[in-house]
Design a protein around this motif. Structure first.
Motif, PDB file in Angstrom:
ATOM      1  N   MET A 190      30.218  41.652   2.100  1.00 33.35           N
ATOM      2  CA  MET A 190      30.564  43.035   1.772  1.00 33.35           C
ATOM      3  C   MET A 190      30.096  43.954   2.892  1.00 33.35           C
ATOM      4  O   MET A 190      29.251  43.584   3.703  1.00 33.35           O
ATOM      5  CB  MET A 190      29.859  43.471   0.482  1.00 33.35           C
ATOM      6  CG  MET A 190      30.092  42.592  -0.718  1.00 33.35           C
ATOM      7  SD  MET A 190      31.692  42.819  -1.479  1.00 33.35           S
ATOM      8  CE  MET A 190      31.507  44.431  -2.220  1.00 33.35           C
ATOM      9  N   ILE A 191      30.653  45.156   2.901  1.00 36.32           N
ATOM     10  CA  ILE A 191      30.134  46.245   3.709  1.00 36.32           C
ATOM     11  C   ILE A 191      29.930  47.406   2.751  1.00 36.32           C
ATOM     12  O   ILE A 191      30.740  47.607   1.832  1.00 36.32           O
ATOM     13  CB  ILE A 191      31.065  46.617   4.883  1.00 36.32           C
ATOM     14  CG1 ILE A 191      30.374  47.603   5.833  1.00 36.32           C
ATOM     15  CG2 ILE A 191      32.396  47.139   4.388  1.00 36.32           C
ATOM     16  CD1 ILE A 191      31.136  47.828   7.135  1.00 36.32           C
ATOM     17  N   GLY A 192      28.849  48.123   2.924  1.00 36.01           N
ATOM     18  CA  GLY A 192      28.563  49.220   2.013  1.00 36.01           C
ATOM     19  C   GLY A 192      27.850  50.353   2.714  1.00 36.01           C
ATOM     20  O   GLY A 192      27.286  50.201   3.797  1.00 36.01           O
ATOM     21  N   ALA A 201      33.199  47.624   0.244  1.00 27.76           N
ATOM     22  CA  ALA A 201      34.450  46.891   0.443  1.00 27.76           C
ATOM     23  C   ALA A 201      34.123  45.411   0.591  1.00 27.76           C
ATOM     24  O   ALA A 201      33.193  45.044   1.316  1.00 27.76           O
ATOM     25  CB  ALA A 201      35.191  47.393   1.673  1.00 27.76           C
ATOM     26  N   ARG A 202      34.870  44.582  -0.101  1.00 27.04           N
ATOM     27  CA  ARG A 202      34.722  43.122   0.013  1.00 27.04           C
ATOM     28  C   ARG A 202      35.532  42.669   1.219  1.00 27.04           C
ATOM     29  O   ARG A 202      36.727  42.968   1.332  1.00 27.04           O
ATOM     30  CB  ARG A 202      35.219  42.446  -1.254  1.00 27.04           C
ATOM     31  CG  ARG A 202      35.076  40.963  -1.228  1.00 27.04           C
ATOM     32  CD  ARG A 202      35.489  40.365  -2.548  1.00 27.04           C
ATOM     33  NE  ARG A 202      35.719  38.942  -2.392  1.00 27.04           N
ATOM     34  CZ  ARG A 202      36.151  38.167  -3.353  1.00 27.04           C
ATOM     35  NH1 ARG A 202      36.412  38.670  -4.553  1.00 27.04           N
ATOM     36  NH2 ARG A 202      36.329  36.895  -3.139  1.00 27.04           N
ATOM     37  N   VAL A 252      38.386  50.219  -0.995  1.00 27.30           N
ATOM     38  CA  VAL A 252      36.993  50.643  -1.026  1.00 27.30           C
ATOM     39  C   VAL A 252      36.655  51.043  -2.452  1.00 27.30           C
ATOM     40  O   VAL A 252      37.353  51.855  -3.056  1.00 27.30           O
ATOM     41  CB  VAL A 252      36.744  51.832  -0.070  1.00 27.30           C
ATOM     42  CG1 VAL A 252      35.314  52.335  -0.197  1.00 27.30           C
ATOM     43  CG2 VAL A 252      37.044  51.434   1.366  1.00 27.30           C
ATOM     44  N   GLY A 253      35.590  50.454  -2.972  1.00 29.22           N
ATOM     45  CA  GLY A 253      35.128  50.790  -4.309  1.00 29.22           C
ATOM     46  C   GLY A 253      34.062  51.869  -4.232  1.00 29.22           C
ATOM     47  O   GLY A 253      33.348  51.987  -3.236  1.00 29.22           O
ATOM     48  N   LYS A 290      34.411  56.861   7.875  1.00 30.51           N
ATOM     49  CA  LYS A 290      33.452  56.104   8.675  1.00 30.51           C
ATOM     50  C   LYS A 290      33.433  54.637   8.248  1.00 30.51           C
ATOM     51  O   LYS A 290      33.494  53.733   9.079  1.00 30.51           O
ATOM     52  CB  LYS A 290      32.054  56.707   8.568  1.00 30.51           C
ATOM     53  CG  LYS A 290      31.085  56.104   9.610  1.00 30.51           C
ATOM     54  CD  LYS A 290      29.815  55.617   8.998  1.00 30.51           C
ATOM     55  CE  LYS A 290      28.798  55.077   9.987  1.00 30.51           C
ATOM     56  NZ  LYS A 290      29.179  53.912  10.737  1.00 30.51           N
ATOM     57  N   LEU A 291      33.356  54.403   6.936  1.00 26.75           N
ATOM     58  CA  LEU A 291      33.296  53.033   6.448  1.00 26.75           C
ATOM     59  C   LEU A 291      34.558  52.260   6.818  1.00 26.75           C
ATOM     60  O   LEU A 291      34.477  51.128   7.311  1.00 26.75           O
ATOM     61  CB  LEU A 291      33.082  53.002   4.934  1.00 26.75           C
ATOM     62  CG  LEU A 291      32.809  51.622   4.359  1.00 26.75           C
ATOM     63  CD1 LEU A 291      31.438  51.109   4.782  1.00 26.75           C
ATOM     64  CD2 LEU A 291      32.915  51.630   2.849  1.00 26.75           C
TER      65      LEU A 291
END
Length: 87
Positions: free
Chosen positions: A52-54, A17-18, A2-3, A73-74
Motif C-alpha cells: 500500500m501507499i498512504g 491506495a493498494r 484512492v481510499g 501528491k499521493l
C-alpha cells in the motif's frame, strides 16, 4: 483508486491506495528507502500482504483545496514510483 478514512481519534484523514501483492524482500527494501523521498506519503505492507501507499491529512481545518492537494501528491507519487513497485 484512492481510499479515504477518518482515523479512530477523528484527528486525521488517511488516504491510501493498494498497489500490489507482497513485494520481494529486495523490492521492499528499495521501497522503504524511497519513503524518504516521498514523505509524508509512505509505502507499507498490510497484515494480509498487500503493498500500500498512504498519507495522512490533519482533519482540523481540512478544506476541499487541501484534500485535493493531498490527493494530487499521493497519486503523483504512485505514478512516479510505478517502476519500483510494479511488476
Amino acid at each position: 483508486p484512492v481510499g479515504t478514512e477518518v482515523s479512530g481519534s477523528g484527528n486525521y484523514v488517511w488516504l491510501t491506495a493498494r498497489l500490489a501483492e507482497t513485494p520481494s524482500d529486495e523490492k521492499a527494501g528499495k521501497l522503504l528507502r524511497r519513503n524518504f523521498k516521498i514523505q509524508p506519503a509512505q509505502f507499507y505492507i498490510t497484515d494480509k500482504g498487500h503493498l500500500m501507499i498512504g498519507m495522512t491529512c490533519d482533519n482540523r481545518g481540512l478544506t476541499n483545496a487541501i484534500l485535493r492537494k493531498a490527493l494530487d501528491k499521493l497519486t503523483s507519487d504512485v505514478a512516479a514510483t510505478a517502476d519500483e513497485w510494479g511488476k
